[in-house]
Design a protein around this motif. Structure first.
Motif, PDB file in Angstrom:
ATOM      1  N   GLY A 126       1.232  14.025  -1.904  1.00 50.49           N
ATOM      2  CA  GLY A 126       1.260  12.533  -1.634  1.00 50.49           C
ATOM      3  C   GLY A 126       2.306  12.256  -0.353  1.00 50.49           C
ATOM      4  O   GLY A 126       2.043  11.245   0.107  1.00 50.49           O
ATOM      5  N   LEU A 127       3.510  13.007  -0.489  1.00 50.93           N
ATOM      6  CA  LEU A 127       4.578  12.683   0.424  1.00 50.93           C
ATOM      7  C   LEU A 127       3.840  12.786   1.849  1.00 50.93           C
ATOM      8  O   LEU A 127       4.279  12.062   2.797  1.00 50.93           O
ATOM      9  N   ALA A 128       3.224  14.027   2.064  1.00 53.05           N
ATOM     10  CA  ALA A 128       2.499  14.262   3.406  1.00 53.05           C
ATOM     11  C   ALA A 128       1.797  13.067   3.898  1.00 53.05           C
ATOM     12  O   ALA A 128       1.782  12.586   5.035  1.00 53.05           O
ATOM     13  N   ALA A 129       0.812  12.570   2.803  1.00 56.19           N
ATOM     14  CA  ALA A 129       0.215  11.432   3.157  1.00 56.19           C
ATOM     15  C   ALA A 129       1.112  10.062   3.676  1.00 56.19           C
ATOM     16  O   ALA A 129       0.808   9.503   4.605  1.00 56.19           O
ATOM     17  N   CYS A 130       2.037   9.945   2.696  1.00 62.18           N
ATOM     18  CA  CYS A 130       3.124   8.800   3.199  1.00 62.18           C
ATOM     19  C   CYS A 130       3.588   9.006   4.272  1.00 62.18           C
ATOM     20  O   CYS A 130       3.912   8.028   5.230  1.00 62.18           O
ATOM     21  N   GLU A 131       3.990  10.275   4.847  1.00 59.94           N
ATOM     22  CA  GLU A 131       4.730  10.584   6.145  1.00 59.94           C
ATOM     23  C   GLU A 131       3.696  10.170   7.320  1.00 59.94           C
ATOM     24  O   GLU A 131       4.109   9.612   8.243  1.00 59.94           O
ATOM     25  N   THR A 132       2.312  10.487   7.207  1.00 59.02           N
ATOM     26  CA  THR A 132       1.319  10.053   8.133  1.00 59.02           C
ATOM     27  C   THR A 132       1.269   8.678   8.192  1.00 59.02           C
ATOM     28  O   THR A 132       0.982   8.237   9.500  1.00 59.02           O
ATOM     29  N   LEU A 133       1.238   7.921   7.056  1.00 63.74           N
ATOM     30  CA  LEU A 133       1.144   6.382   7.076  1.00 63.74           C
ATOM     31  C   LEU A 133       2.184   5.835   8.020  1.00 63.74           C
ATOM     32  O   LEU A 133       2.056   4.793   8.512  1.00 63.74           O
ATOM     33  N   VAL A 134       3.399   6.406   8.013  1.00 62.11           N
ATOM     34  CA  VAL A 134       4.606   5.562   8.902  1.00 62.11           C
ATOM     35  C   VAL A 134       4.964   6.431   9.911  1.00 62.11           C
ATOM     36  O   VAL A 134       6.296   6.062  10.506  1.00 62.11           O
ATOM     37  N   ARG A 135       4.362   7.550  10.306  1.00 67.85           N
ATOM     38  CA  ARG A 135       4.907   8.338  11.559  1.00 67.85           C
ATOM     39  C   ARG A 135       5.023   7.542  12.874  1.00 67.85           C
ATOM     40  O   ARG A 135       6.036   7.883  13.460  1.00 67.85           O
ATOM     41  N   ALA A 136       3.980   6.614  12.861  1.00 66.40           N
ATOM     42  CA  ALA A 136       4.096   5.837  14.282  1.00 66.40           C
ATOM     43  C   ALA A 136       5.049   4.775  14.264  1.00 66.40           C
ATOM     44  O   ALA A 136       5.679   4.372  15.505  1.00 66.40           O
ATOM     45  N   GLU A 137       5.760   4.356  13.203  1.00 65.71           N
ATOM     46  CA  GLU A 137       6.662   3.446  13.091  1.00 65.71           C
ATOM     47  C   GLU A 137       8.189   4.027  13.669  1.00 65.71           C
ATOM     48  O   GLU A 137       8.509   5.093  13.401  1.00 65.71           O
ATOM     49  N   ALA A 196       0.804  -1.093  -0.013  1.00 61.06           N
ATOM     50  CA  ALA A 196       0.181   0.076  -0.152  1.00 61.06           C
ATOM     51  C   ALA A 196       0.947   1.390   0.040  1.00 61.06           C
ATOM     52  O   ALA A 196       0.801   2.174  -0.623  1.00 61.06           O
ATOM     53  N   PHE A 197       1.951   1.314   0.722  1.00 59.19           N
ATOM     54  CA  PHE A 197       2.838   2.250   0.899  1.00 59.19           C
ATOM     55  C   PHE A 197       3.255   2.491  -0.588  1.00 59.19           C
ATOM     56  O   PHE A 197       3.583   3.687  -1.192  1.00 59.19           O
ATOM     57  N   ALA A 198       4.031   1.560  -1.126  1.00 61.34           N
ATOM     58  CA  ALA A 198       4.359   1.661  -2.360  1.00 61.34           C
ATOM     59  C   ALA A 198       3.437   2.004  -3.528  1.00 61.34           C
ATOM     60  O   ALA A 198       3.689   2.973  -4.380  1.00 61.34           O
ATOM     61  N   LEU A 199       2.239   1.572  -3.322  1.00 62.31           N
ATOM     62  CA  LEU A 199       1.243   2.083  -4.206  1.00 62.31           C
ATOM     63  C   LEU A 199       0.702   3.634  -3.944  1.00 62.31           C
ATOM     64  O   LEU A 199       0.555   4.343  -5.065  1.00 62.31           O
ATOM     65  N   ALA A 200       0.724   3.995  -2.897  1.00 60.92           N
ATOM     66  CA  ALA A 200       0.634   5.467  -2.467  1.00 60.92           C
ATOM     67  C   ALA A 200       1.506   6.453  -3.341  1.00 60.92           C
ATOM     68  O   ALA A 200       1.529   7.342  -3.756  1.00 60.92           O
ATOM     69  N   ILE A 201       2.748   5.884  -3.615  1.00 63.75           N
ATOM     70  CA  ILE A 201       3.811   6.619  -4.479  1.00 63.75           C
ATOM     71  C   ILE A 201       3.447   6.261  -5.960  1.00 63.75           C
ATOM     72  O   ILE A 201       3.197   7.157  -6.682  1.00 63.75           O
ATOM     73  N   ALA A 202       3.483   5.024  -6.154  1.00 64.95           N
ATOM     74  CA  ALA A 202       3.520   4.465  -7.511  1.00 64.95           C
ATOM     75  C   ALA A 202       2.180   5.005  -8.324  1.00 64.95           C
ATOM     76  O   ALA A 202       2.288   4.992  -9.601  1.00 64.95           O
ATOM     77  N   CYS A 203       1.055   4.841  -7.525  1.00 66.76           N
ATOM     78  CA  CYS A 203      -0.301   5.239  -8.358  1.00 66.76           C
ATOM     79  C   CYS A 203      -0.579   6.697  -7.909  1.00 66.76           C
ATOM     80  O   CYS A 203      -0.888   7.440  -8.899  1.00 66.76           O
ATOM     81  N   ASP A 204      -0.328   7.184  -6.945  1.00 67.52           N
ATOM     82  CA  ASP A 204      -0.944   8.376  -6.208  1.00 67.52           C
ATOM     83  C   ASP A 204       0.130   9.780  -6.392  1.00 67.52           C
ATOM     84  O   ASP A 204      -0.477  11.044  -6.272  1.00 67.52           O
ATOM     85  N   ILE A 205       1.160   9.573  -6.769  1.00 67.73           N
ATOM     86  CA  ILE A 205       1.960  10.339  -6.814  1.00 67.73           C
ATOM     87  C   ILE A 205       2.903  10.552  -8.124  1.00 67.73           C
ATOM     88  O   ILE A 205       2.784  11.528  -8.961  1.00 67.73           O
ATOM     89  N   HIS A 206       3.597   9.360  -8.381  1.00 65.54           N
ATOM     90  CA  HIS A 206       4.445   9.519  -9.735  1.00 65.54           C
ATOM     91  C   HIS A 206       3.597   9.634 -10.918  1.00 65.54           C
ATOM     92  O   HIS A 206       4.221  10.356 -11.614  1.00 65.54           O
ATOM     93  N   PRO A 207       2.532   9.087 -11.163  1.00 63.73           N
ATOM     94  CA  PRO A 207       1.933   9.234 -12.627  1.00 63.73           C
ATOM     95  C   PRO A 207       1.197  10.627 -12.820  1.00 63.73           C
ATOM     96  O   PRO A 207       1.204  10.932 -13.903  1.00 63.73           O
TER      97      PRO A 207
END
Lengths: 211, 211
Positions: free
Chosen positions: B137-148, B95-106
């Motif tokens: 897109g990266l702001a959402a990614c940051e939130t997805l993994v902030r707790a890790e 899902a993290f990879a797709l958050a970049i590969a689908c929702d940012i990069h294209p």
């Protein structure tokens, strides 16, 4: 399990088909994307991306991104398999799905179309953009599978690739793309839509449907 | 094996990292995307999508789409695993990879930016669009993994998620995004770039690099 979706979201549509093919019934929660429900604080706490679908599993995990949710479903409920075959065949199925999920869908989603409006594009301009993304992307998809001759995109049963194709063709028509240019994709779509799993997942068969 | 790529393609960059992590050496063929080499008939015969990367395997198969290529590599050469863990963890990584590969990069790729120019956007407008796609897109990614709190996005070794993150941060900087807003992503990036597999895959370390 609880699926967060929206009748018109083609990404949620993919997951609905997968659930139906696996014979899984889940609670559906619908979020009205055109009313911006995906950006409500409650939903953002569930999925910081503010996107549907999101799947809450029975042990409380929240899974996001339609293709990741479908891969999880396929690993957890393996019958019928949605990415069958050897590694190369599995990669081809995934590549077709990504050719839609990466290279068509995000370029014509609501967020991008709203951004185009902010740049001064009117309805005609926005629709032309969405039609372009669908037309170019589906033309490449048609070429990817033109040589195949099976009932579904990759063999005699639907796979992840078909789950992505049917919702995207529905989008393409909404954006007035002449889909007759894609005879192989249309033949596969007809075979998919003969199956209850696809029929029941159609936008117009969801309780939140609006014409 | 033969990888078709381009130094600046962040999708090809992901595959280069995967090959390096697996310790696989392949023949590299570079296609100059800004000279439209991806639309030459020879390349379109190989990949009808006209996109890099494409991987020709030793038995003559042509695999396309970076994430599908990496999944194939991971199934064919399982050590080290790029999507380890149980089904839920594997889904989170994807899902993290797709958050970049689908929702940012294209949304910020060359094809889309060229289309924006045709709609009358100048350099400033095109860059603002690309910066917007990366920043949101990266702001959402940051939130997805902030707790890790691990060295890499999902644990103590790089996964498919890290392979997508590092090239995307490189794009974000190119489009002048203030990446200091993403401290967790930057900490992971630093750990990645300490590894030769990531270093050697950097755009500036490819033979077709142009400043």
């Amino acid at each position: 399990m609880r699926l967060h979706g929206y009748f018109r979201s083609s990404a949620a549509f993919r997951v609905r088909i997968a659930l139906n093919l696996k014979g899984l019934s889940v609670e559906h929660v619908f979020h009205h994307l055109r009313h911006n429900a995906q950006n409500a604080p409650d939903f953002l706490a569930l999925n910081p991306q503010g996107l549907v679908p999101a799947l809450e599993t029975d042990d409380g995990a929240v899974l996001t991104q339609s293709l990741a949710i479908i891969e999880w479903l396929d690993e957890t409920f393996p019958d019928p398999p949605l990415r069958p075959g050897d590694a190369a065949q599995r990669a081809r199925i995934l590549a077709f799905a990504l050719a839609i999920a990466c290279d068509i869908h995000p370029v014509q989603n609501l967020k991008v179309l709203n951004r185009l409006r902010k740049l001064g594009q009117d309805d005609t301009g926005v629709q032309a953009w969405a039609a372009w993304a669908n037309r170019e992307g589906l033309a490449a998809c048609e070429t990817l599978v033109r040589a195949e001759n099976s009932s579904f995109l990759f063999g005699d049963a639907p796979t992840l690739a078909d789950l992505c194709l049917v919702p995207q063709l529905s989008n393409a028509r909404r954006f007035k793309v002449d889909v007759s240019a894609f005879p192989r994709l249309l033949a596969v779509e007809a075979n998919c839509l003969a199956l209850p799993a696809f029929q029941q997942a159609l936008p117009q068969n969801q309780p939140d449907f609006e014409p």
